[in-house]
Design a protein around this motif. Structure first.
Motif, PDB file in Angstrom:
ATOM      1  N   LEU A 157       8.727   5.457  -2.389  1.00  0.00           N
ATOM      2  CA  LEU A 157       7.577   5.222  -3.177  1.00  0.00           C
ATOM      3  C   LEU A 157       7.484   4.840  -4.604  1.00  0.00           C
ATOM      4  CD1 LEU A 157       6.778   8.968  -1.845  1.00  0.00           C
ATOM      5  CD2 LEU A 157       5.553   6.914  -1.277  1.00  0.00           C
ATOM      6  N   PHE A 158       6.490   4.691  -5.212  1.00  0.00           N
ATOM      7  CA  PHE A 158       6.672   3.893  -6.530  1.00  0.00           C
ATOM      8  C   PHE A 158       6.848   5.093  -7.461  1.00  0.00           C
ATOM      9  CE2 PHE A 158       3.757   1.939 -10.139  1.00  0.00           C
ATOM     10  CZ  PHE A 158       4.832   1.536 -10.678  1.00  0.00           C
ATOM     11  N   PRO A 159       7.822   5.138  -8.171  1.00  0.00           N
ATOM     12  CA  PRO A 159       7.879   6.164  -9.073  1.00  0.00           C
ATOM     13  C   PRO A 159       7.246   6.068 -10.508  1.00  0.00           C
ATOM     14  CG  PRO A 159       9.751   4.787  -9.252  1.00  0.00           C
ATOM     15  CD  PRO A 159       8.879   4.103  -8.227  1.00  0.00           C
ATOM     16  N   LEU A 160       6.042   6.513 -10.559  1.00  0.00           N
ATOM     17  CA  LEU A 160       5.140   6.125 -11.747  1.00  0.00           C
ATOM     18  C   LEU A 160       5.657   7.168 -12.788  1.00  0.00           C
ATOM     19  CD1 LEU A 160       2.692   4.469 -12.496  1.00  0.00           C
ATOM     20  CD2 LEU A 160       1.118   6.306 -11.797  1.00  0.00           C
ATOM     21  N   GLY A 161       5.625   6.836 -14.090  1.00  0.00           N
ATOM     22  CA  GLY A 161       6.151   7.419 -15.177  1.00  0.00           C
ATOM     23  C   GLY A 161       6.892   7.132 -16.056  1.00  0.00           C
ATOM     24  N   ASN A 162       7.421   7.798 -17.296  1.00  0.00           N
ATOM     25  CA  ASN A 162       8.236   7.329 -18.170  1.00  0.00           C
ATOM     26  C   ASN A 162       9.499   8.376 -18.270  1.00  0.00           C
ATOM     27  OD1 ASN A 162       9.581   6.616 -20.469  1.00  0.00           O
ATOM     28  ND2 ASN A 162       7.914   7.306 -21.883  1.00  0.00           N
ATOM     29  N   PHE A 163      10.428   7.843 -17.448  1.00  0.00           N
ATOM     30  CA  PHE A 163      11.608   8.579 -16.943  1.00  0.00           C
ATOM     31  C   PHE A 163      12.518   9.067 -18.193  1.00  0.00           C
ATOM     32  CE2 PHE A 163       9.540   6.803 -13.357  1.00  0.00           C
ATOM     33  CZ  PHE A 163       9.294   8.024 -12.669  1.00  0.00           C
ATOM     34  N   ASP A 164      12.691   7.847 -19.109  1.00  0.00           N
ATOM     35  CA  ASP A 164      13.524   7.960 -20.278  1.00  0.00           C
ATOM     36  C   ASP A 164      13.250   8.120 -21.600  1.00  0.00           C
ATOM     37  OD1 ASP A 164      12.891   5.377 -20.280  1.00  0.00           O
ATOM     38  OD2 ASP A 164      14.758   4.415 -19.992  1.00  0.00           O
ATOM     39  N   GLY A 165      11.910   8.078 -21.499  1.00  0.00           N
ATOM     40  CA  GLY A 165      11.135   8.306 -22.967  1.00  0.00           C
ATOM     41  C   GLY A 165      11.037   6.828 -23.689  1.00  0.00           C
ATOM     42  N   ALA A 166      11.757   5.740 -22.896  1.00  0.00           N
ATOM     43  CA  ALA A 166      11.529   4.475 -23.559  1.00  0.00           C
ATOM     44  C   ALA A 166      10.825   3.309 -22.651  1.00  0.00           C
ATOM     45  CB  ALA A 166      13.071   4.087 -23.642  1.00  0.00           C
ATOM     46  N   PRO A 199       7.694  17.108   4.942  1.00  0.00           N
ATOM     47  CA  PRO A 199       6.673  17.804   5.299  1.00  0.00           C
ATOM     48  C   PRO A 199       5.700  18.068   4.254  1.00  0.00           C
ATOM     49  CG  PRO A 199       8.553  18.617   6.587  1.00  0.00           C
ATOM     50  CD  PRO A 199       9.147  17.695   5.310  1.00  0.00           C
ATOM     51  N   GLY A 200       4.399  17.836   4.366  1.00  0.00           N
ATOM     52  CA  GLY A 200       3.438  17.957   3.377  1.00  0.00           C
ATOM     53  C   GLY A 200       3.148  16.854   2.638  1.00  0.00           C
ATOM     54  N   GLY A 201       3.987  15.858   2.692  1.00  0.00           N
ATOM     55  CA  GLY A 201       3.802  14.733   1.906  1.00  0.00           C
ATOM     56  C   GLY A 201       4.499  14.588   0.478  1.00  0.00           C
ATOM     57  N   PRO A 202       4.309  13.599  -0.003  1.00  0.00           N
ATOM     58  CA  PRO A 202       5.270  13.293  -1.536  1.00  0.00           C
ATOM     59  C   PRO A 202       4.538  14.198  -2.540  1.00  0.00           C
ATOM     60  CG  PRO A 202       3.438  11.516  -1.148  1.00  0.00           C
ATOM     61  CD  PRO A 202       3.494  12.362   0.069  1.00  0.00           C
ATOM     62  N   SER A 203       5.231  14.162  -3.604  1.00  0.00           N
ATOM     63  CA  SER A 203       4.919  14.986  -4.772  1.00  0.00           C
ATOM     64  C   SER A 203       4.608  13.960  -5.933  1.00  0.00           C
ATOM     65  CB  SER A 203       6.038  15.876  -5.354  1.00  0.00           C
ATOM     66  OG  SER A 203       6.135  16.707  -4.312  1.00  0.00           O
ATOM     67  N   VAL A 204       3.918  14.473  -6.887  1.00  0.00           N
ATOM     68  CA  VAL A 204       3.478  13.396  -8.093  1.00  0.00           C
ATOM     69  C   VAL A 204       4.954  13.125  -8.889  1.00  0.00           C
ATOM     70  CG1 VAL A 204       3.483  15.269  -9.760  1.00  0.00           C
ATOM     71  CG2 VAL A 204       2.013  13.266 -10.227  1.00  0.00           C
ATOM     72  N   THR A 205       4.970  11.782  -9.418  1.00  0.00           N
ATOM     73  CA  THR A 205       6.376  11.498  -9.913  1.00  0.00           C
ATOM     74  C   THR A 205       6.451  11.638 -11.601  1.00  0.00           C
ATOM     75  OG1 THR A 205       5.745   9.201 -10.097  1.00  0.00           O
ATOM     76  CG2 THR A 205       6.826   9.964  -8.008  1.00  0.00           C
ATOM     77  N   PHE A 206       5.494  12.380 -11.989  1.00  0.00           N
ATOM     78  CA  PHE A 206       5.433  12.487 -13.512  1.00  0.00           C
ATOM     79  C   PHE A 206       4.629  13.697 -13.849  1.00  0.00           C
ATOM     80  CE2 PHE A 206       1.471  10.427 -12.344  1.00  0.00           C
ATOM     81  CZ  PHE A 206       0.456  10.938 -13.054  1.00  0.00           C
ATOM     82  N   SER A 207       5.015  14.293 -14.960  1.00  0.00           N
ATOM     83  CA  SER A 207       4.656  15.567 -15.464  1.00  0.00           C
ATOM     84  C   SER A 207       2.944  15.433 -15.930  1.00  0.00           C
ATOM     85  CB  SER A 207       5.400  16.048 -16.547  1.00  0.00           C
ATOM     86  OG  SER A 207       4.718  17.412 -17.164  1.00  0.00           O
ATOM     87  N   GLY A 208       2.086  16.136 -15.690  1.00  0.00           N
ATOM     88  CA  GLY A 208       0.867  16.209 -16.267  1.00  0.00           C
ATOM     89  C   GLY A 208       0.370  17.141 -17.001  1.00  0.00           C
ATOM     90  N   ASP A 209       1.504  17.871 -17.505  1.00  0.00           N
ATOM     91  CA  ASP A 209       1.230  18.809 -18.580  1.00  0.00           C
ATOM     92  C   ASP A 209       1.747  18.581 -20.039  1.00  0.00           C
ATOM     93  OD1 ASP A 209       0.540  20.444 -16.575  1.00  0.00           O
ATOM     94  OD2 ASP A 209       2.598  21.076 -16.164  1.00  0.00           O
ATOM     95  N   GLU A 210       2.357  17.546 -20.339  1.00  0.00           N
ATOM     96  CA  GLU A 210       2.810  17.157 -21.434  1.00  0.00           C
ATOM     97  C   GLU A 210       1.615  16.747 -22.455  1.00  0.00           C
ATOM     98  OE1 GLU A 210       5.152  13.695 -21.132  1.00  0.00           O
ATOM     99  OE2 GLU A 210       3.759  12.655 -19.975  1.00  0.00           O
ATOM    100  N   ASP A 235       0.832  -1.300  -0.008  1.00  0.00           N
ATOM    101  CA  ASP A 235       0.073   0.079   0.009  1.00  0.00           C
ATOM    102  C   ASP A 235       0.790   1.069  -0.124  1.00  0.00           C
ATOM    103  OD1 ASP A 235      -2.378  -1.237   0.405  1.00  0.00           O
ATOM    104  OD2 ASP A 235      -2.076  -1.623   2.302  1.00  0.00           O
ATOM    105  N   LEU A 236       1.825   1.188   0.891  1.00  0.00           N
ATOM    106  CA  LEU A 236       2.547   2.440   1.151  1.00  0.00           C
ATOM    107  C   LEU A 236       3.174   2.983  -0.109  1.00  0.00           C
ATOM    108  CD1 LEU A 236       4.366   1.587   4.590  1.00  0.00           C
ATOM    109  CD2 LEU A 236       2.594   3.475   4.418  1.00  0.00           C
ATOM    110  N   PRO A 237       3.646   2.511  -0.933  1.00  0.00           N
ATOM    111  CA  PRO A 237       4.381   3.021  -2.372  1.00  0.00           C
ATOM    112  C   PRO A 237       3.528   3.795  -2.904  1.00  0.00           C
ATOM    113  CG  PRO A 237       5.055   0.866  -1.888  1.00  0.00           C
ATOM    114  CD  PRO A 237       4.383   0.952  -1.001  1.00  0.00           C
ATOM    115  N   MET A 238       2.048   3.519  -2.726  1.00  0.00           N
ATOM    116  CA  MET A 238       1.249   4.246  -3.683  1.00  0.00           C
ATOM    117  C   MET A 238       0.813   5.443  -3.125  1.00  0.00           C
ATOM    118  SD  MET A 238       0.805   1.958  -6.231  1.00  0.00           S
ATOM    119  CE  MET A 238       1.016   0.292  -6.594  1.00  0.00           C
ATOM    120  N   LEU A 239       1.118   6.136  -2.131  1.00  0.00           N
ATOM    121  CA  LEU A 239       0.744   7.268  -1.339  1.00  0.00           C
ATOM    122  C   LEU A 239       1.150   8.303  -2.497  1.00  0.00           C
ATOM    123  CD1 LEU A 239       1.443   6.263   2.138  1.00  0.00           C
ATOM    124  CD2 LEU A 239      -0.717   7.156   1.059  1.00  0.00           C
ATOM    125  N   SER A 240       2.214   8.278  -3.366  1.00  0.00           N
ATOM    126  CA  SER A 240       2.462   9.109  -4.439  1.00  0.00           C
ATOM    127  C   SER A 240       1.762   9.002  -5.544  1.00  0.00           C
ATOM    128  CB  SER A 240       3.913   9.207  -4.605  1.00  0.00           C
ATOM    129  OG  SER A 240       4.489   7.717  -5.073  1.00  0.00           O
TER     130      SER A 240
END
Length: 480
Positions: A397-406, A209-220, A31-36
């Motif tokens: 935390l679980f690093p959700l996203g496409n970090f290297d374009g592949a 403090p304030g908790g985690p941040s999102v791990t991917f850009s939501g603006d692309e 469960d815990l890794p999904m908090l981000s």
């Protein structure tokens, strides 16, 4: 499509019909890794019921209240124990949100366009808690349901905290909600709230403090499209994937000489043992060893392998670029002894399979499918437990996203009973998702309405990559 004219008619808090007998549930290693991660957003488009608006919302209100009595954790909030740092679901009956919306300008014809068109953006308006991270469950409801009345249909959008549920638990709640709405006196699949499992751990995941941040850009810029695969097409794919002497001329025509490089050593294969992490955390093994004669590549693994090949080709990656195909696996039946099938919470681990673009494209479909298959088959009880120990040695935390374009991330499952959500006036017409947790390379697999092994893939890609996929003949020959 003028989606701006949707109107929120009402909002109310729905409480469980019965007080919770459970005081709290500690979040687990799964469960815990999904908090981000953002809240899950999935919903169903239903035919129009023969009910007035008032009667419809009254039905949903009462059914939701009864359903929460069976899922008391979802009516609670997250809480962190200041003394220990452990995060809990506090089952305090704080309730969930129920929204009633109207969008009478939208019809099923507009929401289910021809298959060559993208998913209408209007679906994003049918869900609440956009861009909300699961950590926010400390002060926000863990569930929000929006009922949107359309010109000739009703959409039921459910938004649920991803640190509290995985796909199995999400759809069990949704199915139970529908069961109760259509008048069933007893639910068929009661959730299991046991916490005495391998995933229970004393290890603390620390937060800034304030908790985690999102791990991917939501603006692309992104395009979203549904690709339909019939049972017959998937069986053809499966046959091809299990034939390592494949000579598909369409496949060969799609492979350019620039993609063909010398085959890498087997020892270059790094298998990550079931962990939510971009780094290799488990032992290094070769996944190229011979399989037992009975170890057949599955239909879904075959489809995933074709998608991996075609998206990689559409991205026009350098032959030496490492690509990753990440799949989430349900661990309930992999453990010994097994968890209950409807264990409530997350019981998933992530399996990344890696290959260079050149390896993936120079070899046939069987080669890539074999890599995915061997990783899934190897994910047994011992592997699950190693993944837990590895996370405990380095909580993250679980690093959700496409970090290297592949990277490609496959979520959801065609095995989930999404079309069982009949609220009393007919099965769903389609299943769709909101904007949550979407990035270039995020794929979700849904069963098709007709069942029988047919699959819908919800594909999210960069616009130029989507164009390449739409023009990939090897992929499109299987699309309905």
């Amino acid at each position: 499509m003028p989606s701006s004219s949707m109107v929120i008619v009402s909002k109310q808090t729905v409480y469980p019909q019965r007080k919770s007998a459970i005081k709290s549930l500690k979040l687990s290693v799964s469960d815990l890794p999904m908090l981000s991660c953002q809240y899950i957003q999935k919903g169903v488009l239903l035919p129009t019921p023969l009910l007035s608006s008032a009667s419809l919302i009254s039905l949903f209100n009462l059914s939701l209240s009864k359903t929460l009595s069976h899922f008391p954790a979802l009516a609670g909030r997250l809480g962190t124990n200041d003394a220990t740092g452990h995060v809990y679901i506090i089952c305090n009956d704080a309730g969930v949100d129920l929204y009633h919306a109207k969008a009478s300008h939208l019809s099923t014809a507009a929401l289910i366009p021809p298959s060559d068109q993208d998913i209408p953006a209007a679906y994003r308006r049918f869900f609440q808690l956009d861009s909300t991270l699961s950590y926010a469950g400390h002060h926000k409801p863990l569930v929000s349901v929006q009922i949107t009345e359309l010109a000739d249909a009703v959409f039921v959008g459910c938004t649920m905290n991803h640190a509290v549920v995985d796909g199995t638990s999400f759809w069990n709640f949704f199915n139970t909600f529908a069961e109760i709405a259509r008048g069933e006196s007893k639910i068929s699949k009661a959730p299991d709230f046991c916490r005495d499992t391998v995933f229970d751990s004393p290890v603390v995941l620390a937060f800034a403090p304030g908790g985690p941040s999102v791990t991917f850009s939501g603006d692309e810029p992104l395009r979203e499209k549904i690709f339909h695969f019939s049972r017959e097409a998937i069986l053809r794919l499966k046959s091809r994937a299990n034939n390592n002497n494949n000579n598909n001329p369409m496949e060969k025509a799609q492979i350019s000489s620039a993609e063909i490089i010398s085959k890498q050593s087997n020892d270059n294969w790094a298998v990550t043992n079931g962990e939510h992490n971009r780094k290799t955390n488990g032992k290094i093994t070769s996944v190229m060893g011979a399989k037992p004669p009975t170890a057949e590549i599955s239909s879904f693994q075959s489809l995933c392998a074709q998608l991996w090949r075609s998206v990689t080709r559409a991205r026009k990656l350098a032959p030496t670029k490492t690509t990753t195909f990440r799949m989430a696996v349900n661990c309930r039946h992999r453990l010994e002894p097994r968890l209950a099938p409807f264990y409530f919470g997350n019981a998933i681990q992530s399996i990344p399979t890696v290959a260079t673009a050149g390896e993936l494209l120079a070899n046939d479909l069987n080669w890539g499918a074999d890599q995915l298959h061997d990783n899934v088959v190897a994910h047994d009880d011992a592997t699950v437990r190693r993944g837990v120990k590895d996370w405990e040695s380095n909580p993250r935390l679980f690093p959700l996203g496409n970090f290297d374009g592949a990277m490609i991330t496959m979520g959801s499952s065609p095995r989930f009973p999404m079309y069982d959500n009949d609220f009393g006036w007919g099965r769903p017409l389609v299943v769709r998702s909101g904007k949550a947790n979407k990035f270039d390379g995020k794929i979700s697999a849904f069963p098709r309405r007709e069942g029988n092994g047919s699959v819908d893939l919800e594909v999210v890609l960069a616009p130029e990559t989507m164009i390449g996929l739409e023009n990939d003949l090897e992929f499109m020959q299987y699309v309905s």
